[in-house]
Design a protein around this motif. Structure first.
Motif, PDB file in Angstrom:
ATOM      1  N   LEU A  46       0.808  -1.221   0.000  1.00  0.00           N
ATOM      2  CA  LEU A  46       0.000   0.000   0.000  1.00  0.00           C
ATOM      3  C   LEU A  46       0.843   1.274   0.000  1.00  0.00           C
ATOM      4  O   LEU A  46       0.302   2.376   0.063  1.00  0.00           O
ATOM      5  N   LEU A  47       2.167   1.110  -0.079  1.00  0.00           N
ATOM      6  CA  LEU A  47       3.076   2.247  -0.100  1.00  0.00           C
ATOM      7  C   LEU A  47       3.396   2.657  -1.532  1.00  0.00           C
ATOM      8  O   LEU A  47       3.347   1.844  -2.458  1.00  0.00           O
ATOM      9  N   ALA A  48       3.749   3.916  -1.702  1.00  0.00           N
ATOM     10  CA  ALA A  48       4.232   4.413  -2.992  1.00  0.00           C
ATOM     11  C   ALA A  48       5.703   3.989  -3.153  1.00  0.00           C
ATOM     12  O   ALA A  48       6.349   3.572  -2.181  1.00  0.00           O
ATOM     13  N   LEU A  53       3.117   6.093   2.508  1.00  0.00           N
ATOM     14  CA  LEU A  53       1.766   5.667   2.206  1.00  0.00           C
ATOM     15  C   LEU A  53       1.289   6.303   0.907  1.00  0.00           C
ATOM     16  O   LEU A  53       1.379   7.517   0.721  1.00  0.00           O
ATOM     17  N   HIS A  54       0.789   5.486   0.000  1.00  0.00           N
ATOM     18  CA  HIS A  54       0.301   5.990  -1.291  1.00  0.00           C
ATOM     19  C   HIS A  54      -0.984   6.779  -1.067  1.00  0.00           C
ATOM     20  O   HIS A  54      -1.868   6.352  -0.332  1.00  0.00           O
ATOM     21  N   ALA A  55      -1.095   7.923  -1.724  1.00  0.00           N
ATOM     22  CA  ALA A  55      -2.296   8.759  -1.588  1.00  0.00           C
ATOM     23  C   ALA A  55      -3.550   7.989  -1.985  1.00  0.00           C
ATOM     24  O   ALA A  55      -4.612   8.174  -1.393  1.00  0.00           O
ATOM     25  N   ALA A  56      -3.436   7.111  -2.966  1.00  0.00           N
ATOM     26  CA  ALA A  56      -4.600   6.329  -3.395  1.00  0.00           C
ATOM     27  C   ALA A  56      -5.091   5.397  -2.301  1.00  0.00           C
ATOM     28  O   ALA A  56      -6.291   5.103  -2.225  1.00  0.00           O
ATOM     29  N   THR A  57      -4.204   4.941  -1.436  1.00  0.00           N
ATOM     30  CA  THR A  57      -4.605   4.117  -0.298  1.00  0.00           C
ATOM     31  C   THR A  57      -5.462   4.939   0.654  1.00  0.00           C
ATOM     32  O   THR A  57      -6.516   4.482   1.119  1.00  0.00           O
ATOM     33  N   VAL A  58      -5.031   6.153   0.937  1.00  0.00           N
ATOM     34  CA  VAL A  58      -5.767   7.046   1.833  1.00  0.00           C
ATOM     35  C   VAL A  58      -7.130   7.378   1.234  1.00  0.00           C
ATOM     36  O   VAL A  58      -8.157   7.301   1.917  1.00  0.00           O
ATOM     37  N   VAL A  59      -7.149   7.717  -0.043  1.00  0.00           N
ATOM     38  CA  VAL A  59      -8.404   8.049  -0.716  1.00  0.00           C
ATOM     39  C   VAL A  59      -9.313   6.819  -0.764  1.00  0.00           C
ATOM     40  O   VAL A  59     -10.533   6.926  -0.560  1.00  0.00           O
ATOM     41  N   GLY A  60      -8.738   5.649  -1.014  1.00  0.00           N
ATOM     42  CA  GLY A  60      -9.539   4.422  -1.043  1.00  0.00           C
ATOM     43  C   GLY A  60     -10.248   4.169   0.275  1.00  0.00           C
ATOM     44  O   GLY A  60     -11.429   3.799   0.298  1.00  0.00           O
ATOM     45  N   LEU A  61      -9.541   4.373   1.377  1.00  0.00           N
ATOM     46  CA  LEU A  61     -10.153   4.186   2.696  1.00  0.00           C
ATOM     47  C   LEU A  61     -11.237   5.231   2.943  1.00  0.00           C
ATOM     48  O   LEU A  61     -12.362   4.897   3.340  1.00  0.00           O
ATOM     49  N   ALA A  62     -10.917   6.491   2.706  1.00  0.00           N
ATOM     50  CA  ALA A  62     -11.876   7.569   2.965  1.00  0.00           C
ATOM     51  C   ALA A  62     -13.115   7.435   2.084  1.00  0.00           C
ATOM     52  O   ALA A  62     -14.254   7.559   2.563  1.00  0.00           O
ATOM     53  N   ASP A  63     -12.916   7.148   0.811  1.00  0.00           N
ATOM     54  CA  ASP A  63     -14.038   7.033  -0.120  1.00  0.00           C
ATOM     55  C   ASP A  63     -14.909   5.830   0.220  1.00  0.00           C
ATOM     56  O   ASP A  63     -16.138   5.909   0.143  1.00  0.00           O
ATOM     57  N   THR A  64     -14.297   4.739   0.615  1.00  0.00           N
ATOM     58  CA  THR A  64     -15.057   3.553   1.014  1.00  0.00           C
ATOM     59  C   THR A  64     -15.903   3.849   2.247  1.00  0.00           C
ATOM     60  O   THR A  64     -17.091   3.505   2.287  1.00  0.00           O
TER      61      THR A  64
END
Length: 138
Positions: A46-48, A53-64
């Motif tokens: 999940l890291l860049a 931490l990859h931004a897409a991981t953070v967005v994936g969690l928040a959006d979910t």
């Protein structure tokens, strides 16, 4: 919109099997009136490439978390939703541990919902602020 009694934590957990939230390792931990909290354990996948931490991981969690909260608060006769817009501001990062997202309702209308989420690390340090607008589908 009130919390729908038919949408439970187990319902949401079963809904994500074999989908992106499952792949990311998102765990829904609480659901309440106007709110939902989820978390994920950070792992190397999940890291860049830079080791953070990859931004897409953070967005994936928040959006979910916002999406699941939207499902749990759909108006009567609504069938589903789709995202119209999302935005995130990242102010910190992490390399290990876990991150937690807490979604909170801003607007629960019959045609749109607006949800905010704050993403923090396991110690409560702010990582990102997220906002999305959902179109309600009938």
């Amino acid at each position: 919109m009130p919390l729908r009694p038919d949408v439970t934590l187990d319902y949401l957990r079963n809904r994500q099997k074999g989908r992106l939230p499952d792949l990311l390792g998102i765990q829904v931990v609480s659901l309440g009136e106007g709110t939902l909290t989820g978390e994920l354990v950070i792992r190397p996948e999940l890291l860049a490439p830079n080791g953070f931490l990859h931004a897409a991981t953070v967005v994936g969690l928040a959006d979910t978390c916002c999406g699941y909260a939207c499902i749990a608060h759909l108006p009567d006769k609504a069938q589903n939703f789709t995202t119209l817009e999302l935005k995130s501001n990242h102010v910190s990062t992490a390399r290990d541990g876990k991150i937690v997202a807490k979604a909170s309702a801003v607007h629960l209308g019959r045609s749109t919902h607006v949800w905010d989420a704050t993403v923090t690390n396991g110690d409560g340090k702010l990582i990102a602020m997220f906002r999305c607008t959902q179109m309600i589908l009938y």
